[in-house]
Scaffold this motif. Structure first.
Motif, short mmCIF file in Angstrom:
data_model
loop_
_atom_site.label_atom_id
_atom_site.label_comp_id
_atom_site.label_asym_id
_atom_site.label_seq_id
_atom_site.Cartn_x
_atom_site.Cartn_y
_atom_site.Cartn_z
N THR A 1 -7.23 1.28 -8.62
CA THR A 1 -6.54 1.62 -7.37
C THR A 1 -5.31 0.74 -7.15
O THR A 1 -4.77 0.71 -6.05
N CYS B 1 -0.75 -0.60 -4.30
CA CYS B 1 -2.18 -0.37 -4.07
C CYS B 1 -2.36 0.95 -3.35
O CYS B 1 -1.66 1.24 -2.37
N ALA B 2 -3.31 1.75 -3.81
CA ALA B 2 -3.61 3.02 -3.15
C ALA B 2 -4.21 2.74 -1.78
O ALA B 2 -5.08 1.88 -1.64
N CYS B 3 -3.74 3.46 -0.78
CA CYS B 3 -4.30 3.26 0.57
C CYS B 3 -5.39 4.24 0.85
O CYS B 3 -5.66 5.12 0.12
N THR C 1 0.83 -1.19 0.00
CA THR C 1 0.00 0.00 0.00
C THR C 1 0.87 1.26 0.00
O THR C 1 1.90 1.31 0.68
N VAL C 2 0.44 2.23 -0.79
CA VAL C 2 1.19 3.48 -0.95
C VAL C 2 0.20 4.66 -0.96
O VAL C 2 -0.93 4.51 -1.41
N PRO C 3 0.65 5.84 -0.50
CA PRO C 3 -0.25 7.00 -0.52
C PRO C 3 -0.39 7.64 -1.90
O PRO C 3 -1.38 8.29 -2.18
N ASP C 4 0.59 7.45 -2.78
CA ASP C 4 0.58 8.08 -4.10
C ASP C 4 1.10 7.08 -5.13
O ASP C 4 2.30 6.80 -5.18
N ALA D 1 5.07 6.41 -6.19
CA ALA D 1 5.62 5.10 -5.86
C ALA D 1 6.06 4.36 -7.12
O ALA D 1 7.09 3.67 -7.13
#
Length: 119
Positions: free
Chosen positions: A102, A117-119, A75-78, A82
């Protein structure tokens, strides 16, 4: 009551030190060991271990006749930021064209699929 506790996820690969370095660049953490077995101690999370596998053949993705066995969801914020970073570390895009989703799928330098994956 649990019977066991997860010790590590172990990835077979041709070069344990190099693959541990790739994932340390992605996840942070400390690489420990050398040779045929290398551990990556991730901050606040489970360990990843990398084991030398002579004759290693990377999984195919997507391939209904040749199972990938497993993959990592990270999971990543952007997603865009990333993606730039994992590509610079040596990841290869597998399924990244649909920017409305996502998640995006890549292969690590040894060929194991993983998703950002977008968090």
């Amino acid at each position: 009551m649990a019977i066991a506790e997860l010790g590590a996820v172990v990835l077979d690969c041709p070069d344990p030190g190099a693959l541990a370095g790739f994932y340390a660049g992605v996840l942070g953490g400390t690489v420990e060991g050398e040779g045929d077995w290398v551990d990556l101690r991730t901050p606040g999370g489970p360990s990843l271990a990398f084991q030398a596998a002579p004759g290693f053949v990377p999984p195919k993705w997507p391939a209904p006749d040749a199972s990938q066995q497993f993959h990592l969801d990270l999971t990543v914020p952007d997603l865009d930021a990333a993606e730039k970073e994992v590509l610079a570390l040596g990841a290869k895009p597998l399924d990244t064209e649909d920017r409305s989703r996502t998640f995006r799928v890549y292969a690590d330098p040894a060929g194991h699929p993983f998703c950002l994956c977008a968090c």
